[in-house]
Design an enzyme around this catalytic site. Sequence first.
Site, short mmCIF file in Angstrom:
data_model
loop_
_atom_site.label_atom_id
_atom_site.label_comp_id
_atom_site.label_asym_id
_atom_site.label_seq_id
_atom_site.Cartn_x
_atom_site.Cartn_y
_atom_site.Cartn_z
N GLY A 49 0.84 -1.18 0.00
CA GLY A 49 0.00 0.00 0.00
C GLY A 49 0.88 1.23 0.00
CD GLN A 54 3.90 5.63 2.67
OE1 GLN A 54 2.85 5.08 2.35
NE2 GLN A 54 5.00 4.93 2.95
CB CYS A 102 6.64 1.62 6.63
SG CYS A 102 5.97 3.14 5.96
CG LEU A 103 7.30 1.04 0.37
CD1 LEU A 103 6.41 1.41 -0.80
CD2 LEU A 103 8.50 0.22 -0.10
CG HIS A 144 1.09 0.32 7.62
ND1 HIS A 144 2.23 -0.06 8.29
CD2 HIS A 144 1.49 1.21 6.66
CE1 HIS A 144 3.27 0.57 7.75
NE2 HIS A 144 2.86 1.33 6.76
CD GLU A 145 -0.34 1.73 3.27
OE1 GLU A 145 0.00 2.91 3.11
OE2 GLU A 145 0.48 0.81 3.35
CG HIS A 148 1.42 6.20 6.07
ND1 HIS A 148 2.67 6.60 6.48
CD2 HIS A 148 1.54 4.91 5.68
CE1 HIS A 148 3.51 5.58 6.36
NE2 HIS A 148 2.86 4.54 5.88
NI NI Z 1 3.79 2.71 5.45
#
Ligand code: NI
Length: 191
Positions: A49, A54, A102-103, A144-145, A148
Amino acid sequence: MTVRKIATIGHPVLRQRSREVGPEELASPEFQRLVDDVIETMRDASGAGLAAPQVHEPARLVAIEVDRNPRYPYKPRVPLTVLVNPELHVLSDETFDNYEGCLSVPNLRGVVRRATEVRVVALDRRGAPLDFVVRGLTAGTFQHEVDHLDGKLFVDSVTDTTTLTTWADFDRFHREAFVRRAEALVARFGS
Ligand code: NI
């Protein structure tokens, strides 16, 4: 479509509350381009995701897609889902321990407690209402997404910091036990 640069932990854009997307912004070509770019960037980086902040755009937009993901091979398939202004409602007290990455937090994973059953209320990229329930590992991905969008990273929710690990050491020391737990969840919820 453009692959955009991903903000990493320490960048203030990851720590602010992202703005609601109004009907006018949603219909604009710029916003539709942003949706395409979030999807493209997520796929390029093999993310499960990606949230708009991000890619340095603090708008309430996330994309989620899981299809034989090399970063998370145990995750069940999730078709491409774009959420605008998402709200999550926890449906039961039951939780599970999710090993997250996480990226925006390179080379770190840790255990986060997530609700097993969540109702998702949002708009799709055209502004049509969405209302559905996600369960199991997939529910963890959605939580999680959406975190953000409120400036929250998974590391904030890691209560047992001894679970923090590099990706290589996750594979070496933690993967087997986690995948066993994950498979039990997937068997129960199919997701
Ligand atoms: Ni993330």
